[in-house]
Write an enzyme that holds these catalytic residues in place. Structure first.
Site, PDB file in Angstrom:
ATOM      1  N   SER A   1       0.690  -1.434  -0.263  1.00  0.00           N
ATOM      2  CA  SER A   1      -0.013   0.383  -0.116  1.00  0.00           C
ATOM      3  C   SER A   1       0.595   0.987   0.040  1.00  0.00           C
ATOM      4  O   SER A   1       1.103   1.670   1.004  1.00  0.00           O
ATOM      5  CB  SER A   1      -0.723   0.313   1.134  1.00  0.00           C
ATOM      6  OG  SER A   1      -1.826  -1.119   1.279  1.00  0.00           O
TER       7      SER A   1
ATOM      8  N   LYS B   1      -1.269   5.421   7.778  1.00  0.00           N
ATOM      9  CA  LYS B   1       0.112   6.145   6.944  1.00  0.00           C
ATOM     10  C   LYS B   1      -0.223   5.649   5.190  1.00  0.00           C
ATOM     11  O   LYS B   1      -0.482   6.503   4.653  1.00  0.00           O
ATOM     12  CB  LYS B   1       0.709   5.032   6.769  1.00  0.00           C
ATOM     13  CG  LYS B   1       2.004   4.635   5.971  1.00  0.00           C
ATOM     14  CD  LYS B   1       1.459   4.643   4.477  1.00  0.00           C
ATOM     15  CE  LYS B   1       1.453   2.709   5.193  1.00  0.00           C
ATOM     16  NZ  LYS B   1       1.291   2.132   3.890  1.00  0.00           N
TER      17      LYS B   1
ATOM     18  N   LYS C   1      -6.181   2.586  -3.915  1.00  0.00           N
ATOM     19  CA  LYS C   1      -5.266   2.732  -2.694  1.00  0.00           C
ATOM     20  C   LYS C   1      -5.625   3.089  -1.605  1.00  0.00           C
ATOM     21  O   LYS C   1      -6.240   3.129  -0.955  1.00  0.00           O
ATOM     22  CB  LYS C   1      -4.664   1.369  -2.435  1.00  0.00           C
ATOM     23  CG  LYS C   1      -4.078   0.757  -1.329  1.00  0.00           C
ATOM     24  CD  LYS C   1      -4.944   0.099  -1.179  1.00  0.00           C
ATOM     25  CE  LYS C   1      -4.747  -0.766   0.698  1.00  0.00           C
ATOM     26  NZ  LYS C   1      -5.361  -1.920   0.857  1.00  0.00           N
TER      27      LYS C   1
END
Length: 292
Positions: free
Chosen positions: A93, A237, A168
């Site tokens: 990711s 994150k 994403k």
């Protein structure tokens, strides 16, 4: 595409993904920073634990790391050992800007790069039903699509390099929005005397439903089970990467930017190693009630 592939990174997602490749008949060479995990994988799933240099010679190289910076480091460490015509598929990711930089670097070695993050969690990884959102050239995508189908159910080419990681990041930012908003609403209802199970029954038959209300909150928050399948620090994150996507689009996006702020707060207060649904513990602390 030949049957020999390499998989770098055998964490909570990488291990079952690589195992499904082995089950599908691919000759999987695996590498992990903690070498014992690669050895354990080989014993459990087949394949071969190898060093980075040997892994770099595969026709298809998968990486699944916590951040794009670690993928960039792996590219630097393996660069001299890569095979021209290979495809590097990054399931991290990650960050779109770093991915574009990695793609440019790999092109110097004659290697195509695809950013191919996944959705579906550890259950989807184990079942081989992940969704892949893939950025990069269509030719490279078609080349590796049969390999991806050993690990996923929905495989979508979404645009040029970086677009998979951008999608994403936005997807996970929306997950964060839905989870936090549902937590605030349910905490308020509990303080009004409404059983959260009853509230969820109604919400999930109404327009306010989401994955958070249908799955995450009933399975983790109400039960107080907190299975740790996706760390809060990693969600924070990803939301941070989502902010870079917004910056690149020059969008104010006040709701998403506020979501970033509250998840940074939750990360600090609850802890980065907690499950992502445990962010709602901060709401509970503020409300003085449990959503249970």
């Amino acid at each position: 595409m030949g049957k020999s592939v390499a998989f770098l990174g055998l964490g909570a997602m990488g291990h079952p993904m690589a195992c499904n490749l082995s089950k599908a008949g691919y000759e999987v060479k695996v590498w992990n920073r903690t070498a014992s995990r690669a050895e354990e994988f080989a014993a459990a799933c087949g394949g071969e634990a190898v060093g980075l240099e040997e892994a770099a010679g595969a026709a298809v190289i998968f990486s699944c790391m916590p951040t794009s910076s670690e993928v960039e480091e792996l590219v630097s460490r393996t660069f001299e050992h890569l095979s021209r015509g290979a495809v590097w598929v990054d399931c991290t990711s990650g960050d779109p800007q770093t991915s574009r930089r990695i793609a440019s670097r790999l092109a110097e070695a004659g290697v195509e790069f695809l950013d191919a993050p996944v959705s579906g969690g550890t259950d989807g990884a184990a079942a081989g039903t992940l969704t892949f959102m893939v950025g990069g050239s269509e030719a490279a995508f078609e080349q590796v699509k049969p390999v991806l189908e050993a690990m996923g159910k929905k495989i979508v080419h979404v645009g040029p390099v970086g677009s998979g990681h951008a999608l994403k990041a936005v997807n996970n930012t929306l997950l964060a929005v839905n989870l936090w908003a549902a937590g605030e609403g349910l905490a308020a209802l509990v303080k009004q005397g409404v059983d959260p199970r009853v509230a969820l029954e109604v919400i999930n038959a109404s327009s306010g439903r989401s994955n958070a209300t249908e799955n995450l909150i009933p399975q983790r928050v109400v039960t107080r089970a907190w299975p740790n399948t996706f760390k809060l620090g990693l969600l924070a994150k990803d939301v941070g990467i989502g902010m870079k996507v917004l910056d690149g689009a020059d969008l104010p996006a006040p709701l998403l930017r506020l979501t970033h702020e509250v998840y940074q707060m939750a990360r600090r207060e609850v802890g980065p190693d907690a499950d992502h649904a445990e962010a709602l513990k901060l709401i509970e602390r503020w409300a003085g009630v449990e959503i249970a």
